[in-house]
Design a protein around this motif. Structure first.
Motif, PDB file in Angstrom:
ATOM      1  N   ASP A 196       0.814  -1.210   0.000  1.00  0.00           N
ATOM      2  CA  ASP A 196       0.000   0.000   0.000  1.00  0.00           C
ATOM      3  C   ASP A 196       0.853   1.268   0.000  1.00  0.00           C
ATOM      4  O   ASP A 196       0.423   2.304  -0.496  1.00  0.00           O
ATOM      5  CB  ASP A 196      -0.952   0.016   1.204  1.00  0.00           C
ATOM      6  N   ARG A 197       2.059   1.206   0.547  1.00  0.00           N
ATOM      7  CA  ARG A 197       2.983   2.347   0.556  1.00  0.00           C
ATOM      8  C   ARG A 197       3.864   2.371  -0.700  1.00  0.00           C
ATOM      9  O   ARG A 197       4.771   3.185  -0.793  1.00  0.00           O
ATOM     10  CB  ARG A 197       3.876   2.307   1.797  1.00  0.00           C
ATOM     11  N   GLY A 198       3.633   1.461  -1.618  1.00  0.00           N
ATOM     12  CA  GLY A 198       4.409   1.446  -2.858  1.00  0.00           C
ATOM     13  C   GLY A 198       5.750   0.750  -2.745  1.00  0.00           C
ATOM     14  O   GLY A 198       6.610   0.901  -3.619  1.00  0.00           O
ATOM     15  N   GLN A 199       5.939  -0.018  -1.687  1.00  0.00           N
ATOM     16  CA  GLN A 199       7.186  -0.748  -1.505  1.00  0.00           C
ATOM     17  C   GLN A 199       7.054  -2.143  -2.110  1.00  0.00           C
ATOM     18  O   GLN A 199       6.013  -2.772  -2.016  1.00  0.00           O
ATOM     19  CB  GLN A 199       7.529  -0.871  -0.019  1.00  0.00           C
ATOM     20  N   SER A 200       8.140  -2.590  -2.685  1.00  0.00           N
ATOM     21  CA  SER A 200       8.203  -3.954  -3.203  1.00  0.00           C
ATOM     22  C   SER A 200       8.714  -4.853  -2.094  1.00  0.00           C
ATOM     23  O   SER A 200       9.678  -4.501  -1.410  1.00  0.00           O
ATOM     24  CB  SER A 200       9.152  -3.991  -4.404  1.00  0.00           C
ATOM     25  N   ILE A 201       8.080  -5.990  -1.884  1.00  0.00           N
ATOM     26  CA  ILE A 201       8.551  -6.941  -0.879  1.00  0.00           C
ATOM     27  C   ILE A 201       8.661  -8.311  -1.541  1.00  0.00           C
ATOM     28  O   ILE A 201       7.740  -8.767  -2.214  1.00  0.00           O
ATOM     29  CB  ILE A 201       7.642  -6.964   0.378  1.00  0.00           C
ATOM     30  N   GLU A 202       9.831  -8.915  -1.388  1.00  0.00           N
ATOM     31  CA  GLU A 202      10.136 -10.191  -2.042  1.00  0.00           C
ATOM     32  C   GLU A 202      10.581 -11.206  -0.997  1.00  0.00           C
ATOM     33  O   GLU A 202      11.323 -10.862  -0.077  1.00  0.00           O
ATOM     34  CB  GLU A 202      11.251 -10.006  -3.071  1.00  0.00           C
ATOM     35  N   PHE A 203      10.171 -12.459  -1.190  1.00  0.00           N
ATOM     36  CA  PHE A 203      10.531 -13.545  -0.285  1.00  0.00           C
ATOM     37  C   PHE A 203      11.367 -14.562  -1.042  1.00  0.00           C
ATOM     38  O   PHE A 203      11.016 -14.962  -2.149  1.00  0.00           O
ATOM     39  CB  PHE A 203       9.274 -14.221   0.275  1.00  0.00           C
ATOM     40  N   MET A 204      12.469 -14.973  -0.442  1.00  0.00           N
ATOM     41  CA  MET A 204      13.369 -15.957  -1.054  1.00  0.00           C
ATOM     42  C   MET A 204      14.173 -16.608   0.054  1.00  0.00           C
ATOM     43  O   MET A 204      14.114 -16.159   1.202  1.00  0.00           O
ATOM     44  CB  MET A 204      14.279 -15.287  -2.086  1.00  0.00           C
ATOM     45  N   ASN A 205      14.929 -17.665  -0.261  1.00  0.00           N
ATOM     46  CA  ASN A 205      15.771 -18.237   0.789  1.00  0.00           C
ATOM     47  C   ASN A 205      16.814 -17.183   1.182  1.00  0.00           C
ATOM     48  O   ASN A 205      17.068 -16.231   0.430  1.00  0.00           O
ATOM     49  CB  ASN A 205      16.383 -19.578   0.375  1.00  0.00           C
ATOM     50  N   SER A 206      17.391 -17.326   2.350  1.00  0.00           N
ATOM     51  CA  SER A 206      18.260 -16.280   2.886  1.00  0.00           C
ATOM     52  C   SER A 206      19.537 -16.083   2.080  1.00  0.00           C
ATOM     53  O   SER A 206      20.020 -14.956   1.962  1.00  0.00           O
ATOM     54  CB  SER A 206      18.584 -16.558   4.358  1.00  0.00           C
ATOM     55  N   THR A 207      20.084 -17.140   1.506  1.00  0.00           N
ATOM     56  CA  THR A 207      21.281 -16.984   0.672  1.00  0.00           C
ATOM     57  C   THR A 207      20.952 -16.141  -0.551  1.00  0.00           C
ATOM     58  O   THR A 207      21.691 -15.217  -0.900  1.00  0.00           O
ATOM     59  CB  THR A 207      21.836 -18.360   0.263  1.00  0.00           C
ATOM     60  N   ALA A 208      19.837 -16.433  -1.212  1.00  0.00           N
ATOM     61  CA  ALA A 208      19.421 -15.646  -2.375  1.00  0.00           C
ATOM     62  C   ALA A 208      19.132 -14.200  -1.982  1.00  0.00           C
ATOM     63  O   ALA A 208      19.457 -13.267  -2.726  1.00  0.00           O
ATOM     64  CB  ALA A 208      18.192 -16.282  -3.022  1.00  0.00           C
ATOM     65  N   ALA A 209      18.551 -13.987  -0.805  1.00  0.00           N
ATOM     66  CA  ALA A 209      18.269 -12.629  -0.347  1.00  0.00           C
ATOM     67  C   ALA A 209      19.570 -11.848  -0.132  1.00  0.00           C
ATOM     68  O   ALA A 209      19.643 -10.665  -0.480  1.00  0.00           O
ATOM     69  CB  ALA A 209      17.451 -12.668   0.941  1.00  0.00           C
ATOM     70  N   CYS A 210      20.592 -12.491   0.415  1.00  0.00           N
ATOM     71  CA  CYS A 210      21.884 -11.824   0.598  1.00  0.00           C
ATOM     72  C   CYS A 210      22.482 -11.441  -0.755  1.00  0.00           C
ATOM     73  O   CYS A 210      22.967 -10.319  -0.935  1.00  0.00           O
ATOM     74  CB  CYS A 210      22.861 -12.716   1.358  1.00  0.00           C
ATOM     75  N   ARG A 211      22.451 -12.348  -1.687  1.00  0.00           N
ATOM     76  CA  ARG A 211      23.003 -12.066  -3.020  1.00  0.00           C
ATOM     77  C   ARG A 211      22.227 -10.953  -3.724  1.00  0.00           C
ATOM     78  O   ARG A 211      22.812 -10.063  -4.330  1.00  0.00           O
ATOM     79  CB  ARG A 211      22.999 -13.331  -3.865  1.00  0.00           C
ATOM     80  N   THR A 212      20.910 -11.007  -3.651  1.00  0.00           N
ATOM     81  CA  THR A 212      20.076  -9.986  -4.280  1.00  0.00           C
ATOM     82  C   THR A 212      20.308  -8.631  -3.616  1.00  0.00           C
ATOM     83  O   THR A 212      20.407  -7.602  -4.292  1.00  0.00           O
ATOM     84  CB  THR A 212      18.596 -10.392  -4.209  1.00  0.00           C
ATOM     85  N   TYR A 213      20.402  -8.630  -2.296  1.00  0.00           N
ATOM     86  CA  TYR A 213      20.704  -7.394  -1.560  1.00  0.00           C
ATOM     87  C   TYR A 213      22.016  -6.792  -2.067  1.00  0.00           C
ATOM     88  O   TYR A 213      22.104  -5.590  -2.324  1.00  0.00           O
ATOM     89  CB  TYR A 213      20.784  -7.670  -0.054  1.00  0.00           C
ATOM     90  N   ASN A 214      23.045  -7.624  -2.206  1.00  0.00           N
ATOM     91  CA  ASN A 214      24.346  -7.135  -2.675  1.00  0.00           C
ATOM     92  C   ASN A 214      24.213  -6.422  -4.015  1.00  0.00           C
ATOM     93  O   ASN A 214      24.744  -5.321  -4.199  1.00  0.00           O
ATOM     94  CB  ASN A 214      25.339  -8.290  -2.819  1.00  0.00           C
ATOM     95  N   ILE A 215      23.506  -7.022  -4.942  1.00  0.00           N
ATOM     96  CA  ILE A 215      23.347  -6.434  -6.281  1.00  0.00           C
ATOM     97  C   ILE A 215      22.600  -5.104  -6.196  1.00  0.00           C
ATOM     98  O   ILE A 215      23.019  -4.103  -6.786  1.00  0.00           O
ATOM     99  CB  ILE A 215      22.616  -7.415  -7.220  1.00  0.00           C
ATOM    100  N   LEU A 216      21.502  -5.076  -5.458  1.00  0.00           N
ATOM    101  CA  LEU A 216      20.709  -3.849  -5.360  1.00  0.00           C
ATOM    102  C   LEU A 216      21.468  -2.742  -4.633  1.00  0.00           C
ATOM    103  O   LEU A 216      21.359  -1.562  -4.996  1.00  0.00           O
ATOM    104  CB  LEU A 216      19.375  -4.138  -4.681  1.00  0.00           C
ATOM    105  N   ALA A 217      22.253  -3.100  -3.620  1.00  0.00           N
ATOM    106  CA  ALA A 217      23.043  -2.109  -2.903  1.00  0.00           C
ATOM    107  C   ALA A 217      24.129  -1.531  -3.811  1.00  0.00           C
ATOM    108  O   ALA A 217      24.394  -0.323  -3.781  1.00  0.00           O
ATOM    109  CB  ALA A 217      23.651  -2.716  -1.643  1.00  0.00           C
ATOM    110  N   ILE A 218      24.756  -2.381  -4.625  1.00  0.00           N
ATOM    111  CA  ILE A 218      25.758  -1.903  -5.579  1.00  0.00           C
ATOM    112  C   ILE A 218      25.133  -0.888  -6.534  1.00  0.00           C
ATOM    113  O   ILE A 218      25.755   0.100  -6.908  1.00  0.00           O
ATOM    114  CB  ILE A 218      26.379  -3.081  -6.366  1.00  0.00           C
TER     115      ILE A 218
END
Length: 136
Positions: free
Chosen positions: A97-119
């Protein structure tokens, strides 16, 4: 040297000109800079919230989500532990409702995805539920 925790992945992320975040992943822990996380945590490119109350196999509550709601991130990643778990979406409706995207994945994939988005300097936050995997 981290071998007692079985590290298998290293990523360097430029957070800003003066700070570099190094994330090392192990089956039971994540090292962020000098901080070894042995419990679930929340991370943004400039903040680490250690000892997040979330646990593998336990549904996330509004109390668990409160710190994530206050971060102002456009993208929120939830690492659900060793396996991807899709929760009941009702508690997460406020994010959408606030326009935020929320994604669920295993924690290893979340760490990797976080790294890419932070870069990419995206406004990202990740809630990582530990452990990442089963003991080898």
């Amino acid at each position: 040297d981290g071998t007692e925790h079985g590290y298998y992945c290293q990523r360097n992320i430029e957070v800003n000109v003066e700070t570099e975040l190094e994330m090392l992943l192990g089956w039971d822990s994540v090292r962020i800079g000098e901080s070894l996380q042995l419990r679930s945590f929340i991370v943004t490119p400039d903040t680490l919230y250690a000892d997040w109350s979330a646990q593998v196999g336990v549904p996330l509550t509004s109390e668990d989500l409160a710190p994530l709601q206050q971060l102002g991130a456009d993208i929120i990643l939830i690492g659900t532990g060793p396996e991807q778990c899709l929760p009941d979406m009702a508690p997460f409706r406020a994010f959408v409702d606030r326009g935020q995207s929320i994604e669920f994945m295993n924690s290893t994939a979340a760490c990797r995805t976080y790294n890419i988005l932070a870069i990419e300097q995206r406004k990202v936050a990740a809630g990582i539920i530990l452990p990442l995997g089963m003991k080898p």
